[in-house]
Scaffold this motif. Structure first.
Motif, PDB file in Angstrom:
ATOM      1  N   ILE A 225       0.836  -1.196   0.000  1.00  0.00           N
ATOM      2  CA  ILE A 225       0.000   0.000   0.000  1.00  0.00           C
ATOM      3  C   ILE A 225       0.871   1.246   0.000  1.00  0.00           C
ATOM      4  O   ILE A 225       1.695   1.438   0.895  1.00  0.00           O
ATOM      5  N   ARG A 228      -0.800   7.037  -2.116  1.00  0.00           N
ATOM      6  CA  ARG A 228      -2.128   7.396  -2.601  1.00  0.00           C
ATOM      7  C   ARG A 228      -3.222   6.692  -1.810  1.00  0.00           C
ATOM      8  O   ARG A 228      -4.214   7.323  -1.412  1.00  0.00           O
ATOM      9  N   ARG A 229      -3.070   5.394  -1.573  1.00  0.00           N
ATOM     10  CA  ARG A 229      -4.100   4.646  -0.856  1.00  0.00           C
ATOM     11  C   ARG A 229      -4.202   5.088   0.607  1.00  0.00           C
ATOM     12  O   ARG A 229      -5.298   5.157   1.170  1.00  0.00           O
ATOM     13  N   TRP A 230      -3.061   5.375   1.237  1.00  0.00           N
ATOM     14  CA  TRP A 230      -3.108   5.850   2.623  1.00  0.00           C
ATOM     15  C   TRP A 230      -3.780   7.223   2.684  1.00  0.00           C
ATOM     16  O   TRP A 230      -4.506   7.519   3.641  1.00  0.00           O
ATOM     17  N   GLU A 232      -6.156   8.211   0.673  1.00  0.00           N
ATOM     18  CA  GLU A 232      -7.582   7.935   0.513  1.00  0.00           C
ATOM     19  C   GLU A 232      -8.187   7.424   1.822  1.00  0.00           C
ATOM     20  O   GLU A 232      -9.327   7.773   2.160  1.00  0.00           O
ATOM     21  N   GLU A 265      -7.169  -3.326   3.321  1.00  0.00           N
ATOM     22  CA  GLU A 265      -8.254  -3.387   2.343  1.00  0.00           C
ATOM     23  C   GLU A 265      -9.609  -3.583   3.013  1.00  0.00           C
ATOM     24  O   GLU A 265     -10.612  -2.978   2.593  1.00  0.00           O
ATOM     25  N   PHE A 268     -10.619  -0.349   4.649  1.00  0.00           N
ATOM     26  CA  PHE A 268     -10.980   0.618   3.603  1.00  0.00           C
ATOM     27  C   PHE A 268     -12.390   0.317   3.081  1.00  0.00           C
ATOM     28  O   PHE A 268     -13.208   1.236   2.919  1.00  0.00           O
TER      29      PHE A 268
END
Length: 334
Positions: A225, A228-230, A232, A265, A268
């Motif tokens: 990860i 960008r994902r963190w 989000e 995931e 999220f």
């Protein structure tokens, strides 16, 4: 015959970071089972890059020894961890792999320690925590280079060694940077430790500041990860309801049983379905006053009583909660 360098490791047995196996006995880095090798040009370029990194790190150890530093063997029980943690746990299979490598081949690469700043006869690790843990489990001495390091020198050595291995995840590096800032290290020192520029460092620290540390630690390293994902995830946790939901979700046993990437995931996905808290709505009484405001979320309904609009109404309701609840049970059949 392979030439011996100053640290006692032959050129044909150079080592890389926490991997203490001889180089010749390791699988090709980045090659999955059944995958065809890289093209000759790409493979040669990558190999040269890896060899260059290994040579540079070996040269650094040789430079330290040339300055009069020697590799000694220490009792692992006398060596403490760095005062700033840089990992969010290590996968069990990786721990066992390193343990087996050291059991089979010995500890090829020494760790770096300093004399403990406050406890005589003890030491503190700059880098090599996993090697230290492995030798402790094997019941053997740990090979170490001892240097007099200031706090700044220690964290720079710790961070730069991690950069050389490139095996810390984005969130581990970001949390390490934030912990250093919390200990009042300058941004220049932190940038030197992590090998990043000012803009990248600011983004890393900003993400950690937006997330509860308890949630980060519950998720773990999440090696796949990226930033960008963190970001989000931080966006998803931008209101109190989702923040409270995240705290509750990461305590679930089924969440903790998953691998780190899967924990990210699942959290999220969970937060993506949680409704944001609604606005409080005023209840209009028969006399056109608004003595109560009602706010409803996924998990609760909250009544707020206005002391100005209806003084004493809250106490009136509170005293009748038992009878109201019994009436509710009769009507619902509970």
């Amino acid at each position: 015959m392979a030439r011996k360098n100053l640290i006692g490791v032959s050129d044909s047995h150079a080592t890389d970071g926490e991997d203490d196996r001889p180089l010749a006995g390791r699988p090709i880095v980045g090659l999955n089972p059944g995958q065809r090798p890289l093209s000759p040009i790409g493979g040669i370029t990558r190999s040269l890059s890896n060899i260059t990194q290994k040579v540079e790190r070996a040269q650094e150890l040789e430079r330290q020894l040339a300055e009069g530093l020697a590799i000694i063997e220490l009792d692992p029980a006398l060596v403490d961890a760095s005062f700033v943690a840089d990992r969010l746990g290590v996968a069990a299979d990786a721990e066992q792999s390193l343990l087996q490598q050291i059991r089979d081949h010995g500890q090829q690469v020494p760790i770096l320690v300093r004399p403990h700043p406050s406890e005589d006869g003890r030491y503190q690790v700059a880098y090599g925590h996993r090697r230290l843990a492995a030798t402790r489990e094997l019941g053997s001495k740990v090979r170490a280079v001892v240097r007099d390091l200031s706090d700044e020198q220690l964290v720079i050595s710790q961070g730069q060694e991690n950069n050389a291995r490139t095996d810390l995840s984005f969130i581990e590096r970001s949390l390490f940077a934030t912990r250093l800032e919390d200990r009042e290290f300058s941004r220049d020192v932190i940038m030197s430790a992590l090998g990043v520029d000012k803009a990248a460092l600011s983004k890393m620290i900003a993400i950690v500041r937006r997330l509860p540390v308890v949630v980060i630690e519950a998720i773990g390293a999440a090696p796949s990860i990226g930033r960008r994902r963190w970001t989000e995830l931080a966006d998803l946790m931008g209101n109190d309801d989702k923040l409270a939901g995240a705290h509750e979700f990461v305590r679930r046993s089924e969440f903790r049983a998953r691998e780190s990437d899967q924990r990210f995931e699942t959290l999220f996905s969970f937060l993506s379905t949680v409704k944001a808290g609604s606005q409080a709505v005023a209840w209009v009484a028969p006399d056109d006053t608004r003595p109560v405001r009602i706010r409803e979320t996924n998990s609760e309904t909250t009544l707020s009583f206005s002391k100005k609009a209806a003084p004493g109404f809250a106490d009136f309701v509170r005293q009748r909660l038992k009878s109201l609840y019994l009436e509710f049970q009769e009507e619902t059949g509970d």
